[in-house]
Enzyme design. Structure first.
Site, mmCIF file in Angstrom:
data_model
loop_
_atom_site.group_PDB
_atom_site.id
_atom_site.type_symbol
_atom_site.label_atom_id
_atom_site.label_comp_id
_atom_site.label_asym_id
_atom_site.label_seq_id
_atom_site.Cartn_x
_atom_site.Cartn_y
_atom_site.Cartn_z
ATOM 1 N N SER A 52 -3.862 -52.459 6.209
ATOM 2 C CA SER A 52 -3.261 -51.489 5.243
ATOM 3 C C SER A 52 -4.694 -50.849 4.461
ATOM 4 O O SER A 52 -3.909 -49.817 3.608
ATOM 5 C CB SER A 52 -2.427 -52.592 4.875
ATOM 6 O OG SER A 52 -2.734 -53.407 3.320
ATOM 7 N N LYS A 61 -7.436 -50.682 -4.219
ATOM 8 C CA LYS A 61 -6.877 -50.233 -3.392
ATOM 9 C C LYS A 61 -4.760 -49.702 -4.094
ATOM 10 O O LYS A 61 -5.433 -50.891 -5.080
ATOM 11 C CB LYS A 61 -6.339 -51.331 -2.106
ATOM 12 C CG LYS A 61 -5.208 -50.942 -1.390
ATOM 13 C CD LYS A 61 -5.056 -52.587 -1.049
ATOM 14 C CE LYS A 61 -3.658 -52.346 0.989
ATOM 15 N NZ LYS A 61 -3.826 -54.107 1.757
ATOM 16 N N SER A 65 -6.299 -56.919 6.444
ATOM 17 C CA SER A 65 -6.318 -55.312 6.256
ATOM 18 C C SER A 65 -7.072 -54.776 5.298
ATOM 19 O O SER A 65 -7.031 -53.531 5.016
ATOM 20 C CB SER A 65 -5.432 -55.138 5.370
ATOM 21 O OG SER A 65 -4.045 -55.281 5.779
HETATM 22 N N1 GLN Z 1 -1.655 -55.439 9.822
HETATM 23 C C1 GLN Z 1 -1.222 -56.492 9.004
HETATM 24 C C2 GLN Z 1 0.551 -56.662 8.786
HETATM 25 O O1 GLN Z 1 0.782 -55.360 8.790
HETATM 26 C C3 GLN Z 1 -2.080 -56.798 8.345
HETATM 27 C C4 GLN Z 1 -1.756 -56.808 6.817
HETATM 28 C C5 GLN Z 1 -2.684 -56.796 5.722
HETATM 29 O O2 GLN Z 1 -3.357 -57.998 5.862
HETATM 30 N N2 GLN Z 1 -1.912 -56.751 4.538
HETATM 31 O O3 GLN Z 1 1.005 -57.414 8.118
#
Ligand code: GLN
Length: 454
Positions: free
Chosen positions: A137, A62, A161
């Site tokens: 994400s 990532k 994410s």
């Molecule tokens: N969707 C969640 C957020 O936007 C989790 C994102 C993540 O785990 N980086 O905060």
């Protein structure tokens, strides 16, 4: 390893697939580095040297992890020209084990999102249906694994994410216990819940990669020593007697009817194996989501304050220093990231912080205590990964609040810092398996059991 194919040929094949892919999973291809490393592995094989378990295995990263000399953009305009000065501990451990990094993967900018549309590299398209989002994400990472462009990928999970895109693309994704893997070199989103998480197509791959990355690191004081998880240890389920689930996650109008019926069917199959299943009380989804976003926004506002174009980032000159900061940040951060910075600074500001931030911290303690009590009663908690199926590309950007609510089932386990695994079974967007803190082994064990049960 049999010698049917050279490491170089394998790496080249995957690089080609990544380069040609139309799912927008690639931010930077690490082709030169990958082919150099592959040649070294082939030389070792030719010399008859022994090859480690991960040696020559191509993987994805990532684009929020530092890998020295490579671009680490966080899918943002601000860092699109930023090159890492050092390598993240988790990634270094994989490199030391001989794994070969192929790609920095597309994701929501700074981890802000649940759809991988908040990115300057174009929305990530779902591996199963490209009209739908890849999830977020870590969307690029999950899609790469699902499409076999990488053997495994390293995502990052702050509030879901890794688990949510794994669910949306039918692969495995683990958020280990907080601190099991060092966060050093993972770009900070919300430091109190950020976790390094592997995504792969089998439990065995997750186990191997987890073992390699785990361990105490003097560069991350929240990291801790953990025992290796062996293949034998996760092959029997004799100590799993009771499984719990949260009633209010299921008995609500907010859940998709098919996800609900799949989940209830899964429970019946588990019961049929002689395991007791208990319905548990839990906090309302709205409470979980607002507690998580209150704390995550506060932490990200604080973590991103250093990105002002002075030491990092694309600096845009203006009339004076203050204006330079303002223009650099307002031009280079996305709408979603700015929404979180503004929200987070509000949460932390004088006159509001007692009312909002401290309340969030207190609620987090209550949530963690609730989990502790639950794990006196049950060995494992299962949950759907998401209340709904993946949205169409474009929909989440129009409705951020609906996007935040799609995290309803993942964020609670993050606040509890618990080990949670998404498996590609149980509902159309997978199933989460959670155990008490530091019990990552039990999670993998139950996943093995469910492989043959549901
Ligand atoms: N969707 C969640 C957020 O936007 C989790 C994102 C993540 O785990 N980086 O905060």
């Amino acid at each position: 390893m049999n010698k049917d194919i050279t490491c170089t040929a394998l790496v080249q094949e995957k690089l080609n697939l990544l380069q040609q892919n139309t799912h927008n999973t690639v931010n930077t291809l690490l082709d030169t580095l990958a082919l150099d490393l592959a040649a070294k592995v082939d030389a070792k094989i030719a010399n008859g040297e022994t090859i480690g378990l991960l040696e020559g295995i191509p993987f994805g990263i990532k684009d929020v992890y530092m890998v020295q000399g490579t671009y680490t953009t966080a899918s943002s305009d601000l860092l699109k020209n930023y090159k890492s000065a050092y390598t993240a501990t988790a990634i270094q451990k994989l490199l030391d084990a001989g794994a070969i990094p192929l790609v920095k993967e597309n994701c929501d900018s700074f981890g802000h999102g649940s759809s991988s549309e908040n990115t300057i590299f174009g929305a990530v398209k779902n591996a199963i249906n490209p009209d739908l989002v890849g999830g977020g994400s870590s969307g690029g990472s999950a899609v790469n694994v699902a499409k076999d462009y990488t053997i495994f990928s390293i995502g990052g999970d702050t509030g879901g994410s890794v688990r949510q895109p794994a669910g949306y693309n039918n692969v495995y994704g683990l958020k280990p216990t907080y601190g099991r893997i060092s966060r050093y070199g993972l770009m900070a989103y919300a430091s109190s819940t950020d976790c390094v998480g592997p995504i792969a197509k089998s439990i065995e791959d997750i186990r191997i990669v987890l073992n390699v990355m785990s361990g105490k690191d003097i560069k991350d004081q929240t990291s801790y020593v953990s025992a290796e998880i062996t293949q034998e240890a996760i092959s029997t389920t004799d100590n799993i007697k009771t499984v719990g689930y949260f009633k209010n996650f299921i008995e609500t109008d907010a859940i998709d009817a098919k996800i609900k019926s799949d989940f209830l069917e899964t429970i019946e199959k588990i019961k049929a194996k002689g395991i007791q299943v208990k319905a548990l009380d839990f906090f309302e989804s709205e409470t979980l989501v607002s507690t998580y976003y209150t704390l995550a926004m506060a932490e990200t506002a604080s973590n991103l304050s250093r990105l002002d174009g002075t030491n990092y980032g694309n600096r845009i000159e203006s009339d004076n220093l203050k204006e330079t900061y303002a223009v650099t940040r307002s031009e280079n951060f996305s709408e979603e990231t700015k929404r979180r910075i503004v929200g987070g600074n509000q949460v932390l500001s004088q006159g509001f912080s007692d009312e909002i931030y401290l309340k969030g911290l207190a609620l987090r303690d209550n949530i963690a205590n609730n989990f502790e009590n639950d794990f006196q009663e049950v060995d494992i908690i299962i949950s759907p990964v998401t209340p709904s199926t993946p949205p169409k590309i474009g929909d989440s950007l129009k409705n951020p609040h609906a996007m935040y609510l799609s995290d309803a089932y993942t964020v609670g386990f993050s606040l509890g810092q618990l080990p949670t695994l998404t498996i590609p079974q149980g509902t159309t967007t997978g199933l989460q398996i959670t155990a008490a803190k530091h019990n990552d082994e039990l999670v993998l064990k139950f996943a093995n059991f469910l492989k043959d049960t549901i």
